[in-house]
Motif scaffolding. Structure first.
Motif, PDB file in Angstrom:
ATOM      1  N   HIS A  74       0.799  -1.225   0.000  1.00 45.88           N
ATOM      2  CA  HIS A  74       0.000   0.000   0.000  1.00 45.88           C
ATOM      3  C   HIS A  74       0.830   1.273   0.000  1.00 45.88           C
ATOM      4  CE1 HIS A  74      -3.946  -1.968   0.389  1.00 45.88           C
ATOM      5  NE2 HIS A  74      -3.237  -2.930   0.948  1.00 45.88           N
ATOM      6  N   ALA A  75       2.129   1.137  -0.256  1.00 44.81           N
ATOM      7  CA  ALA A  75       2.956   2.339  -0.369  1.00 44.81           C
ATOM      8  C   ALA A  75       2.623   3.044  -1.681  1.00 44.81           C
ATOM      9  CB  ALA A  75       4.429   1.962  -0.322  1.00 44.81           C
ATOM     10  N   LYS A  76       2.762   4.360  -1.667  1.00 37.79           N
ATOM     11  CA  LYS A  76       2.380   5.163  -2.832  1.00 37.79           C
ATOM     12  C   LYS A  76       3.099   4.737  -4.107  1.00 37.79           C
ATOM     13  CE  LYS A  76       0.020   9.399  -2.231  1.00 37.79           C
ATOM     14  NZ  LYS A  76      -0.195   9.544  -0.773  1.00 37.79           N
ATOM     15  N   GLN A  77       4.412   4.473  -3.969  1.00 37.57           N
ATOM     16  CA  GLN A  77       5.217   4.224  -5.165  1.00 37.57           C
ATOM     17  C   GLN A  77       5.088   2.778  -5.670  1.00 37.57           C
ATOM     18  OE1 GLN A  77       6.280   4.878  -2.167  1.00 37.57           O
ATOM     19  NE2 GLN A  77       7.915   3.514  -1.509  1.00 37.57           N
ATOM     20  N   THR A  78       4.312   1.963  -4.963  1.00 34.69           N
ATOM     21  CA  THR A  78       4.192   0.565  -5.366  1.00 34.69           C
ATOM     22  C   THR A  78       3.341   0.420  -6.620  1.00 34.69           C
ATOM     23  OG1 THR A  78       4.401  -0.208  -3.098  1.00 34.69           O
ATOM     24  CG2 THR A  78       3.364  -1.710  -4.656  1.00 34.69           C
ATOM     25  N   ASN A  79       3.848  -0.338  -7.555  1.00 39.14           N
ATOM     26  CA  ASN A  79       3.053  -0.661  -8.744  1.00 39.14           C
ATOM     27  C   ASN A  79       2.206  -1.896  -8.433  1.00 39.14           C
ATOM     28  OD1 ASN A  79       2.002  -1.511 -11.147  1.00 39.14           O
ATOM     29  ND2 ASN A  79       3.885  -1.151 -12.324  1.00 39.14           N
ATOM     30  N   LEU A  80       0.926  -1.644  -8.151  1.00 38.80           N
ATOM     31  CA  LEU A  80       0.045  -2.742  -7.734  1.00 38.80           C
ATOM     32  C   LEU A  80      -0.062  -3.828  -8.792  1.00 38.80           C
ATOM     33  CD1 LEU A  80      -2.944  -1.094  -5.846  1.00 38.80           C
ATOM     34  CD2 LEU A  80      -1.278  -2.735  -4.980  1.00 38.80           C
ATOM     35  N   ASN A  81      -0.037  -3.410 -10.063  1.00 41.24           N
ATOM     36  CA  ASN A  81      -0.171  -4.417 -11.121  1.00 41.24           C
ATOM     37  C   ASN A  81       0.984  -5.409 -11.089  1.00 41.24           C
ATOM     38  OD1 ASN A  81      -2.535  -3.191 -12.034  1.00 41.24           O
ATOM     39  ND2 ASN A  81      -1.365  -1.733 -13.263  1.00 41.24           N
ATOM     40  N   GLN A  82       2.150  -4.926 -10.654  1.00 43.68           N
ATOM     41  CA  GLN A  82       3.294  -5.827 -10.548  1.00 43.68           C
ATOM     42  C   GLN A  82       3.149  -6.756  -9.344  1.00 43.68           C
ATOM     43  OE1 GLN A  82       6.917  -3.481 -10.679  1.00 43.68           O
ATOM     44  NE2 GLN A  82       6.784  -3.614 -12.901  1.00 43.68           N
ATOM     45  N   VAL A  83       2.709  -6.166  -8.217  1.00 44.77           N
ATOM     46  CA  VAL A  83       2.532  -6.974  -7.005  1.00 44.77           C
ATOM     47  C   VAL A  83       1.497  -8.071  -7.245  1.00 44.77           C
ATOM     48  CG1 VAL A  83       1.843  -6.915  -4.591  1.00 44.77           C
ATOM     49  CG2 VAL A  83       3.138  -5.017  -5.555  1.00 44.77           C
ATOM     50  N   ARG A  84       0.425  -7.699  -7.936  1.00 47.02           N
ATOM     51  CA  ARG A  84      -0.677  -8.658  -8.112  1.00 47.02           C
ATOM     52  C   ARG A  84      -0.281  -9.849  -8.965  1.00 47.02           C
ATOM     53  NH1 ARG A  84      -4.654  -3.840  -9.129  1.00 47.02           N
ATOM     54  NH2 ARG A  84      -5.352  -3.410  -7.007  1.00 47.02           N
ATOM     55  N   GLN A  85       0.687  -9.647  -9.852  1.00 41.03           N
ATOM     56  CA  GLN A  85       1.139 -10.791 -10.655  1.00 41.03           C
ATOM     57  C   GLN A  85       1.679 -11.900  -9.781  1.00 41.03           C
ATOM     58  OE1 GLN A  85       3.731  -9.726 -13.930  1.00 41.03           O
ATOM     59  NE2 GLN A  85       2.838  -7.686 -13.966  1.00 41.03           N
ATOM     60  N   LYS A  86       2.174 -11.523  -8.600  1.00 40.96           N
ATOM     61  CA  LYS A  86       2.760 -12.511  -7.694  1.00 40.96           C
ATOM     62  C   LYS A  86       1.710 -13.178  -6.827  1.00 40.96           C
ATOM     63  CE  LYS A  86       6.549 -12.531  -9.214  1.00 40.96           C
ATOM     64  NZ  LYS A  86       6.641 -13.852  -9.840  1.00 40.96           N
ATOM     65  N   MET A  87       0.458 -12.637  -6.888  1.00 43.75           N
ATOM     66  CA  MET A  87      -0.612 -13.168  -6.046  1.00 43.75           C
ATOM     67  C   MET A  87      -1.833 -13.498  -6.878  1.00 43.75           C
ATOM     68  SD  MET A  87      -0.637 -10.771  -2.693  1.00 43.75           S
ATOM     69  CE  MET A  87      -0.394  -9.200  -3.509  1.00 43.75           C
ATOM     70  N   GLY A  88      -2.071 -14.769  -7.089  1.00 43.33           N
ATOM     71  CA  GLY A  88      -3.297 -15.151  -7.779  1.00 43.33           C
ATOM     72  C   GLY A  88      -4.452 -15.074  -6.806  1.00 43.33           C
ATOM     73  N   MET A  89      -5.610 -14.702  -7.308  1.00 46.88           N
ATOM     74  CA  MET A  89      -6.776 -14.653  -6.417  1.00 46.88           C
ATOM     75  C   MET A  89      -7.948 -15.364  -7.071  1.00 46.88           C
ATOM     76  SD  MET A  89      -8.105 -11.595  -4.087  1.00 46.88           S
ATOM     77  CE  MET A  89      -9.596 -11.694  -3.112  1.00 46.88           C
ATOM     78  N   VAL A  90      -8.630 -16.171  -6.262  1.00 51.20           N
ATOM     79  CA  VAL A  90      -9.807 -16.887  -6.744  1.00 51.20           C
ATOM     80  C   VAL A  90     -10.974 -16.497  -5.853  1.00 51.20           C
ATOM     81  CG1 VAL A  90     -10.830 -19.154  -7.144  1.00 51.20           C
ATOM     82  CG2 VAL A  90      -8.400 -18.779  -7.608  1.00 51.20           C
ATOM     83  N   PHE A  91     -12.077 -16.121  -6.507  1.00 48.95           N
ATOM     84  CA  PHE A  91     -13.200 -15.550  -5.775  1.00 48.95           C
ATOM     85  C   PHE A  91     -14.321 -16.571  -5.620  1.00 48.95           C
ATOM     86  CE2 PHE A  91     -10.812 -12.362  -7.935  1.00 48.95           C
ATOM     87  CZ  PHE A  91     -10.787 -11.257  -7.102  1.00 48.95           C
ATOM     88  N   GLN A  92     -15.262 -16.180  -4.790  1.00 46.10           N
ATOM     89  CA  GLN A  92     -16.438 -17.036  -4.591  1.00 46.10           C
ATOM     90  C   GLN A  92     -17.181 -17.226  -5.914  1.00 46.10           C
ATOM     91  OE1 GLN A  92     -18.689 -15.730  -1.256  1.00 46.10           O
ATOM     92  NE2 GLN A  92     -20.443 -17.012  -1.711  1.00 46.10           N
ATOM     93  N   GLN A  93     -17.429 -16.102  -6.576  1.00 47.89           N
ATOM     94  CA  GLN A  93     -17.980 -16.187  -7.939  1.00 47.89           C
ATOM     95  C   GLN A  93     -16.814 -16.384  -8.886  1.00 47.89           C
ATOM     96  OE1 GLN A  93     -20.743 -16.573  -9.335  1.00 47.89           O
ATOM     97  NE2 GLN A  93     -21.943 -16.497  -7.442  1.00 47.89           N
ATOM     98  N   TRP A  94     -16.937 -17.309  -9.822  1.00 50.23           N
ATOM     99  CA  TRP A  94     -15.752 -17.696 -10.586  1.00 50.23           C
ATOM    100  C   TRP A  94     -15.293 -16.627 -11.560  1.00 50.23           C
ATOM    101  CZ3 TRP A  94     -19.483 -21.080  -9.005  1.00 50.23           C
ATOM    102  CH2 TRP A  94     -20.680 -21.066  -9.715  1.00 50.23           C
ATOM    103  N   ASN A  95     -16.217 -15.740 -12.006  1.00 50.70           N
ATOM    104  CA  ASN A  95     -15.771 -14.603 -12.815  1.00 50.70           C
ATOM    105  C   ASN A  95     -14.985 -14.970 -14.056  1.00 50.70           C
ATOM    106  OD1 ASN A  95     -16.817 -12.574 -11.048  1.00 50.70           O
ATOM    107  ND2 ASN A  95     -15.115 -12.965  -9.672  1.00 50.70           N
ATOM    108  N   SER A  96     -15.435 -15.972 -14.780  1.00 50.67           N
ATOM    109  CA  SER A  96     -14.806 -16.246 -16.078  1.00 50.67           C
ATOM    110  C   SER A  96     -15.093 -15.070 -17.001  1.00 50.67           C
ATOM    111  CB  SER A  96     -15.393 -17.503 -16.715  1.00 50.67           C
ATOM    112  OG  SER A  96     -15.574 -18.508 -15.758  1.00 50.67           O
ATOM    113  N   PHE A  97     -14.188 -14.828 -17.943  1.00 44.22           N
ATOM    114  CA  PHE A  97     -14.454 -13.813 -18.957  1.00 44.22           C
ATOM    115  C   PHE A  97     -15.353 -14.448 -20.014  1.00 44.22           C
ATOM    116  CE2 PHE A  97      -9.919 -12.587 -17.714  1.00 44.22           C
ATOM    117  CZ  PHE A  97     -10.372 -11.806 -16.661  1.00 44.22           C
ATOM    118  N   PRO A  98     -16.624 -14.022 -20.081  1.00 45.42           N
ATOM    119  CA  PRO A  98     -17.605 -14.770 -20.876  1.00 45.42           C
ATOM    120  C   PRO A  98     -17.357 -14.707 -22.379  1.00 45.42           C
ATOM    121  CG  PRO A  98     -18.563 -12.724 -20.068  1.00 45.42           C
ATOM    122  CD  PRO A  98     -17.215 -12.850 -19.417  1.00 45.42           C
TER     123      PRO A  98
END
Ligand SMILES: Nc1ncnc2c1ncn2[C@@H]1O[C@H](COP(=O)(O)OP(=O)(O)OP(=O)(O)O)[C@@H](O)[C@H]1O
Ligand SMILES: [Mg+2]
Lengths: 220, 240
Positions: free
Chosen positions: B66-90
């Protein structure tokens, strides 16, 4: 051939050609306004969706004005007041400007609906993969939302094509104006209106067919 | 390693996470249990930056999320997330669903991305559905597709938010099996779950959340066998 003594004369092949050219003008002004208006409208719809204060306070009411004031009034007002603001536009130019804004006001609502249709959870899922805000718009929101509201957009496009007839009040000789000219000369309103109607149909039918096919292919 | 220090999260006046301290080491599987509204999902959302935090720190691989200079898109590549709703791209086929992020985020070529996607689809047992659109897949298959999609980014961590809660009972097993497989392969996982048997059998540690507080954390045998907190006991009595 002696010159006709009558002011009136029969409908002939040249008139058909005349209507055809007018139809092309209808097509041209519609195509231009719908394309520009759609691009602008998508941008407006996005701004409305994002709900930044400025957009909600200024854009929304402004678009409401363009949606609710009759097009014919907008056209006449703009055509007459544009020169005062230093804009010297011919009827065609004025028509394009107003039709574009009018289209964008309609498309803005459609576009916002499309973005809403995609939903936050799906977009979160995309973002969680490292997909950026703009990539999400481009690869997820646009194709999914676009498909959801495509029928509504086709409705807008066909409506604008018909409404483009109103530009004739500025003297732009499009399909409807051409028919009126011919009706005055030939006194054959039914024949000419049928031909003109057929032209309108010929312009919009391919669009609806194409749209229907597209939707079918999306449904897999 | 994921380090969470004195994490506070508010939704307006609502204090949803009240000072969470937690460390998840490489290779560890942590299950998070607790009643509805206790802040479990919010914790995961904060970890990968989908929600802002108001106080504290979350550090993933030495990066302050959550630091200002952090590129979240880069951090997120290291963390896969799976949700309750599967959210496939239809609008994309199964293989396109998985290949999209490697292609546009990592800049892989089309062929490379497809290769990655195919190997992950095989990983989750969906090789027979490569060209199917999501609407032709069952909920369980779509959830496995979501797992494959996350794995295609080669994450260090996987966050699961009740991945099986929206599934028909007969489809829960196949998704849990896939999650088990990942655990066996050594993936670091944080699993918010209502599946107590999964929490007990698969996780290294179990954390119990109550009303925005992590009341208890320990080995499955400790949490399930000898819970310390009154709330944990009540909760376990209810879900058993
Ligand atoms: N976007 C939001 N805006 C406002 N309040 C929210 C938001 N998301 C969650 N909350 C509130 O925060 C609290 C924690 O929610 P959270 O979803 O993290 O709970 P949970 O433990 O995952 O529950 P469940 O088991 O039902 O999924 C709840 O009171 C919820 O109403
Ligand atoms: Mg939840």
């Amino acid at each position: 051939m002696e010159p006709s003594l009558s002011f009136f004369s029969d409908f002939n092949i040249n008139d058909f050609w005349f209507l055809g050219q007018a139809a092309v003008r209808t097509l041209w002004i519609s195509l231009l306004s719908i394309s520009l208006g759609t691009v602008l409208g998508i941008f407006f719809g996005w701004a409305l969706y994002e709900g930044k204060l400025a957009a909600t306070l200024t854009l929304a009411p402004l678009l409401d004005v363009f949606r609710s004031v009759p097009l014919i009034i907008q056209l006449v007002l703009f055509y007459n007041f544009a020169p005062i603001m230093g804009l010297n536009l011919d009827p065609f130019g004025s028509g394009v400007v107003i039709l574009t804004i009018y289209t964008s006001a309609l498309v803005a609502n459609v576009a916002r609906g499309g973005i809403e249709a995609v939903g936050k959870p799906l977009r979160n899922a995309a973002r969680s993969l490292g997909i950026s805000y703009w990539q999400d718009l481009r690869y997820i929101v646009f194709p999914i939302g676009g498909r959801a509201v495509f029928p509504a957009w086709v409705g807008v496009a066909l409506g604008v094509m018909k409404d483009s007839a109103l530009v004739s009040v500025l003297g732009y000789v499009e399909l409807l104006k051409a028919s009126q000219i011919l009706i005055t000369r030939t006194q054959e309103p039914f024949l000419i209106l049928i031909v003109a109607g057929a032209f309108y149909f010929a312009l919009s039918y391919p669009i609806s067919r194409y749209a229907a096919n597209l939707e079918k292919s999306w449904a897999q | 390693m994921i380090q969470i220090r004195d994490l506070h999260k508010y939704f307006g006046p609502l204090h949803v996470l009240k000072g969470i301290n937690l460390e998840v080491k490489k290779g560890e599987v942590l299950s998070v249990i607790g009643s509805s509204g206790s802040g479990k999902s919010t914790l995961l959302y904060c970890i990968n930056g989908l929600e802002t935090i108001q106080k504290g720190d979350i550090i993933v691989n030495d990066i302050h999320v959550h630091a200002k200079q952090t590129n979240l898109n880069q951090v997120r590549q290291k963390m896969g997330m799976v949700f309750q709703q599967w959210n496939s791209f239809p609008h994309l086929t199964a293989v396109e669903n998985v290949a999209l992020a490697p292609k546009i985020v990592k800049g892989k070529s089309k062929a490379e991305a497809r290769k990655i996607a195919l190997s992950q689809l095989e990983h989750v047992g969906l090789l027979d559905k490569v060209d199917a659109y999501p609407n032709a897949l069952s909920g369980g298959q779509q959830q496995r597709l979501a797992i494959a999609r996350a794995l295609a980014m080669e994450p260090d961590y996987m966050l699961f938010d009740e991945a099986t809660s929206a599934l028909d009972p007969e489809l829960v097993g196949e998704v849990l099996d896939t999650m088990r497989l990942l655990a066996e392969e050594g993936m670091t996982m944080i699993c918010v779950t209502h599946e107590m048997s999964f929490a007990r059998d698969v996780s290294d540690r179990v954390a119990f959340f109550h009303d925005g507080v992590m009341e208890e954390i320990g080995s499955p045998s400790q949490i399930f066998g000898a819970p310390q907190s009154e709330h944990t006991r009540k909760f376990l009595a209810k879900v058993r």
